[in-house]
Scaffold this active site. Sequence first.
Site, PDB file in Angstrom:
ATOM      1  N   GLY A   1       2.325   2.332  10.704  1.00 49.46           N
ATOM      2  CA  GLY A   1       3.223   3.481  10.543  1.00 49.46           C
ATOM      3  C   GLY A   1       3.905   3.919  11.824  1.00 49.46           C
TER       4      GLY A   1
ATOM      5  N   SER B   1       3.513  -2.037  10.413  1.00 47.20           N
ATOM      6  CA  SER B   1       4.970  -2.014  10.593  1.00 47.20           C
ATOM      7  C   SER B   1       5.623  -3.365  10.298  1.00 47.20           C
ATOM      8  CB  SER B   1       5.326  -1.506  11.994  1.00 47.20           C
ATOM      9  OG  SER B   1       4.852  -0.188  12.160  1.00 47.20           O
TER      10      SER B   1
ATOM     11  N   GLU C   1      -6.887   4.453   7.823  1.00 46.47           N
ATOM     12  CA  GLU C   1      -6.757   5.880   7.484  1.00 46.47           C
ATOM     13  C   GLU C   1      -8.025   6.397   6.805  1.00 46.47           C
ATOM     14  OE1 GLU C   1      -3.024   5.512   5.410  1.00 46.47           O
ATOM     15  OE2 GLU C   1      -2.068   4.993   7.315  1.00 46.47           O
TER      16      GLU C   1
ATOM     17  N   GLY D   1       2.881  -1.134   4.290  1.00 43.41           N
ATOM     18  CA  GLY D   1       2.856   0.281   3.949  1.00 43.41           C
ATOM     19  C   GLY D   1       4.261   0.782   3.660  1.00 43.41           C
ATOM     20  N   GLY D   2       4.903   1.393   4.652  1.00 45.77           N
ATOM     21  CA  GLY D   2       6.204   2.039   4.467  1.00 45.77           C
ATOM     22  C   GLY D   2       7.236   1.188   3.737  1.00 45.77           C
TER      23      GLY D   2
ATOM     24  N   GLU E   1      -5.133  -5.278  10.677  1.00 47.14           N
ATOM     25  CA  GLU E   1      -4.172  -4.187  10.833  1.00 47.14           C
ATOM     26  C   GLU E   1      -4.454  -3.440  12.136  1.00 47.14           C
ATOM     27  OE1 GLU E   1      -2.323  -2.916   6.883  1.00 47.14           O
ATOM     28  OE2 GLU E   1      -4.156  -1.775   7.108  1.00 47.14           O
TER      29      GLU E   1
ATOM     30  N   ASN F   1       0.861  -1.183   0.000  1.00 47.29           N
ATOM     31  CA  ASN F   1       0.000   0.000   0.000  1.00 47.29           C
ATOM     32  C   ASN F   1       0.897   1.233   0.000  1.00 47.29           C
ATOM     33  OD1 ASN F   1      -1.857   2.010   0.466  1.00 47.29           O
ATOM     34  ND2 ASN F   1      -2.226   1.466   2.610  1.00 47.29           N
ATOM     35  N   TRP F   2       1.013   1.851  -1.158  1.00 47.82           N
ATOM     36  CA  TRP F   2       1.926   3.009  -1.280  1.00 47.82           C
ATOM     37  C   TRP F   2       1.339   4.271  -0.666  1.00 47.82           C
ATOM     38  CZ3 TRP F   2       3.669   2.868  -7.160  1.00 47.82           C
ATOM     39  CH2 TRP F   2       4.279   1.631  -7.427  1.00 47.82           C
ATOM     40  N   LYS F   3       0.080   4.257  -0.324  1.00 47.57           N
ATOM     41  CA  LYS F   3      -0.609   5.443   0.205  1.00 47.57           C
ATOM     42  C   LYS F   3      -0.409   6.630  -0.746  1.00 47.57           C
ATOM     43  CE  LYS F   3       0.321   3.554   4.725  1.00 47.57           C
ATOM     44  NZ  LYS F   3       0.053   3.679   6.126  1.00 47.57           N
TER      45      LYS F   3
ATOM     46  N   HIS G   1      -9.456   0.661   5.054  1.00 49.86           N
ATOM     47  CA  HIS G   1      -8.161   0.944   5.682  1.00 49.86           C
ATOM     48  C   HIS G   1      -8.392   1.928   6.839  1.00 49.86           C
ATOM     49  CE1 HIS G   1      -4.109   2.409   6.349  1.00 49.86           C
ATOM     50  NE2 HIS G   1      -3.680   1.325   5.721  1.00 49.86           N
TER      51      HIS G   1
HETATM   52  C1  PEP Z   1      -0.718   0.101   5.962  1.00 45.58           C
HETATM   53  O1  PEP Z   1      -0.803   1.270   5.647  1.00 45.58           O
HETATM   54  O2  PEP Z   1      -1.584  -0.707   5.588  1.00 45.58           O
HETATM   55  C2  PEP Z   1       0.432  -0.329   6.765  1.00 45.58           C
HETATM   56  C3  PEP Z   1       0.441  -1.534   7.230  1.00 45.58           C
HETATM   57  O3  PEP Z   1       1.426   0.616   6.951  1.00 45.58           O
HETATM   58  P1  PEP Z   1       2.854   0.347   7.623  1.00 45.58           P
HETATM   59  O4  PEP Z   1       3.398  -0.940   7.072  1.00 45.58           O
HETATM   60  O5  PEP Z   1       3.688   1.523   7.224  1.00 45.58           O
HETATM   61  O6  PEP Z   1       2.648   0.249   9.093  1.00 45.58           O
END
Ligand code: PEP
Length: 251
Positions: A174, A214, A98, A235-236, A168, A9-11, A96
Site C-alpha cells: 500500500g 504495490s 495487516e 491489494g489496491g 509481501e 485482496n480487496w481488504k 497478512h
Molecule cells: C496486500 O494487501 O496484500 C497488498 C499487496 O496490497 P497492495 O497491492 O495495495 O500493496
Amino acid sequence: MRKKIVAGNWKMNKTQEDAKNLVEAVLSSCKDEAAVTKIFFPPMPFLGMVSSLVQGTSSFSAGAQNCHYAESGAFTGETSAAAIASCGASYVLVGHSERRQYFLENDEQLKQKIDRALGHSLSPIYCVGEQLAERNNHHYFTVIKNQLQNSLFHLSESAVLRTVIAYEPVWAIGTGLTATPDQAQEMHAFIRLALTEKYGIAVAQKISVLYGGSCNAKNAKELFACPDVDGGLIGGASLIAEDFVKIAHSF
Ligand code: PEP
C-alpha cells in the site's frame, strides 16, 4: 509445473453491489484459462455471492481474507474455516501483515489457522514479509525463515503441497514502493531454498510463491518474469477491474 496465480485482496473495501459489478467486469474481460488461477478475496459478507459468481468457471475462485484458529465457539465477530468452506470458497489468506500488525496475530495462531483451513479443504495462502527496518539492517532472510518455520514447516509433505506462499515485504504494501524484480527474485529463491531444505526439491518446485506489495498493471510483467515468482497477491490494483485483468494477463 507450478500453478500461476493472481489473487485480489480487496481488504475492507466495496459494497455488495460494487462487489458484484467488479467480479462481473473481470469475468467478462479476463481469459478463463486454466493456466492462470484468478482468486477474489472479498470482505466476508460477499464471500457466498462471489463464490456463486465464479462457480462453473475453470480458472476463477473465491477466498476469505482471514479465518479463526478454533473450530467453532464463542468468538463474536469471527468466522470459522468451516463457515468459509460452506460458502463455496477454496482459499484463505493467513498471516497478512495487516492481521499481524493490527490484530496482533502471532506465529502460533497462524500455524493453527493453517491447520484449521486445511482441515476444511481450504488452501491457505500464507503471507510472510519483513518490516522496513528489518530489510535495512539485513535481517530479512532470518525474519522470513522464522515465519516459515514457526507456522508452516510443521506440515507434512502432502499438506504443504496444498498451500501457497505470498512474499509481501511490509514496506511495499500500500505504499507504492514495489520491490525491484531483483529483490523479489532474491527472496523467492530463498523461500524456495528453505522449502527444498525442509521438503526436498520435488516438493519445493511445486509450491507457488506469489509476490505482493504495490504490484500493479505497470510492473506486474517484470515481476512475474522472475523465475521464482509465480504470480501476485494484489491489494489496491485489484479493486479496479481493468487493472486486475491486465495483471492476470501479465505472464
Ligand atoms: C496486500 O494487501 O496484500 C497488498 C499487496 O496490497 P497492495 O497491492 O495495495 O500493496
